[in-house]
Write an enzyme that holds these catalytic residues in place. Sequence first.
Site, PDB file in Angstrom:
ATOM      1  N   HIS A  69       0.849  -1.190   0.000  1.00 32.88           N
ATOM      2  CA  HIS A  69       0.000   0.000   0.000  1.00 32.88           C
ATOM      3  C   HIS A  69       0.884   1.240   0.000  1.00 32.88           C
ATOM      4  CE1 HIS A  69       0.595   1.021   4.285  1.00 32.88           C
ATOM      5  NE2 HIS A  69       0.489  -0.274   4.551  1.00 32.88           N
ATOM      6  N   ASP A  86      -0.175   4.380   0.826  1.00 32.77           N
ATOM      7  CA  ASP A  86      -0.557   5.438   1.774  1.00 32.77           C
ATOM      8  C   ASP A  86       0.143   5.252   3.116  1.00 32.77           C
ATOM      9  OD1 ASP A  86      -2.228   3.113   2.011  1.00 32.77           O
ATOM     10  OD2 ASP A  86      -3.604   4.225   3.296  1.00 32.77           O
ATOM     11  N   ASP A  96       6.499   1.251   6.905  1.00 30.53           N
ATOM     12  CA  ASP A  96       5.116   0.827   6.580  1.00 30.53           C
ATOM     13  C   ASP A  96       4.569   1.689   5.461  1.00 30.53           C
ATOM     14  OD1 ASP A  96       2.586  -0.216   6.611  1.00 30.53           O
ATOM     15  OD2 ASP A  96       1.997   0.676   8.492  1.00 30.53           O
ATOM     16  N   GLU A 126      -5.007   1.800   2.338  1.00 34.68           N
ATOM     17  CA  GLU A 126      -4.957   0.612   3.198  1.00 34.68           C
ATOM     18  C   GLU A 126      -5.188   1.017   4.642  1.00 34.68           C
ATOM     19  OE1 GLU A 126      -3.312  -2.499   5.858  1.00 34.68           O
ATOM     20  OE2 GLU A 126      -2.608  -0.458   5.691  1.00 34.68           O
ATOM     21  N   GLU A 127      -4.540   2.117   5.038  1.00 34.81           N
ATOM     22  CA  GLU A 127      -4.545   2.510   6.448  1.00 34.81           C
ATOM     23  C   GLU A 127      -5.924   2.947   6.928  1.00 34.81           C
ATOM     24  OE1 GLU A 127      -2.185   1.813   8.270  1.00 34.81           O
ATOM     25  OE2 GLU A 127      -0.252   2.059   7.274  1.00 34.81           O
ATOM     26  N   GLU A 131       4.184  -6.068   3.961  1.00 35.20           N
ATOM     27  CA  GLU A 131       4.058  -5.316   5.226  1.00 35.20           C
ATOM     28  C   GLU A 131       5.235  -5.676   6.127  1.00 35.20           C
ATOM     29  OE1 GLU A 131       1.855  -3.142   6.499  1.00 35.20           O
ATOM     30  OE2 GLU A 131       0.099  -3.269   5.196  1.00 35.20           O
ATOM     31  N   HIS A 140       3.937   3.482  12.078  1.00 38.29           N
ATOM     32  CA  HIS A 140       3.014   4.465  12.670  1.00 38.29           C
ATOM     33  C   HIS A 140       3.661   5.291  13.797  1.00 38.29           C
ATOM     34  CE1 HIS A 140      -0.807   2.028  11.294  1.00 38.29           C
ATOM     35  NE2 HIS A 140       0.187   1.993  10.422  1.00 38.29           N
TER      36      HIS A 140
END
Length: 391
Positions: free
Chosen positions: A77, A79, A109, A141-142, A169, A363
Amino acid sequence: MSQTAHMLERTRAILADLVAFPTVSADGNTALIGYADSILREAGARSFVTFDETGTKANLFATLGPDGDGGIVLSGHSDVVPTDGQEWTSDPFELREEDGKLHARGACDMKGFIACCLAMVPAFAEAELKRPIHFAFTYDEEVGCFGARALMEELERAAIKPSVCIIGEPTSMRIIEGHKGCFEYTTEFTGTGGHGSQPDKGVNAVEIAVRYVTRLMELGEALKRKAPAESPFEPPWTTVQVGRMEGGSARNVIAGHCAVEWEMRPVVDEDAAFVKDALARYVETDLLPAMQAIAPETGIAVRTIGEVAGLEPMPDSEALALVSELTGGRERDVVAFGTEAGLFQDAGIATVVCGPGSIDQAHQPDEYVDLDQLEACLEMLARLVKRLAET
Ligand SMILES: [Zn+2]
């Protein structure tokens, strides 16, 4: 410079470019997708880019090697999560290297994986591949895996049937064969306005929301006792969590509105139904009657943000066998975080999660990926090139 050092250099340069696109989920990703597409097309890939209804977010799907079924998908992903409220040592959207770590929002990530994939594009292009290699870079995705969901429909429409998908991931390059589902909701409470000195004359949306959250937490406790005995997950039960709550306007005004953003991560589908049914019953029999006795126009609405299926462990899957062979990893594990893997699996594609960097850094402020991890990922991809040139 050795081949590996050269590839790592290339990966680092691409990663620096990727993190400079501030692809926070809310803001769109088309510039990054355009960048990735140009690297792929330059190497001769066939690709298609599809946009969401706003036109600010896009999926990229590209293929090298022969046409046909049975290809391998490398999926990531594009984003990233926001940096709001986080203390960063330096600009989160500028790659910073320190002690073998590359820091930036998304470095771990999961732009590190995407950078590895893009760095390997020329190698895939030059090899005589017997099976197709696909690159899938998605949006959103997030915030609920919307991009991957749309991509599944696009693949079906285009009759493209890959057999294996590797989701990169951050797993510290361990092979992950299963994870919980991820079900996300926003519950909105509509109360009435009114002066704070006369709370009984209004419906306070914040106070109703607190009761709702309390019920949710009780259900969370009940779920702990329902954990399947042989659950491979940590924690072994279905979790519920309230991530954001927002409501009211001022201390002395009855809160007219409140919104609660919450999620659950089911180990079995029944748990999700258990929570949804119990909450709906509580709303119907307790909260709504109390609210509407005072003001009929008040209400509670649950918005589904995403219901992402878990990844079910499949001991005989082709994806497991392939990635074990590529990484030499014999251990198979499960994780507590959600990915797009369940969507690929539901589309009939054998899927595992395996990528560089640790989820512990995802994150976080000063998020980073270790250079060693990128190197290990490049080695996996280099073996994949060889493997696809053989059979
Ligand atoms: Zn991720």
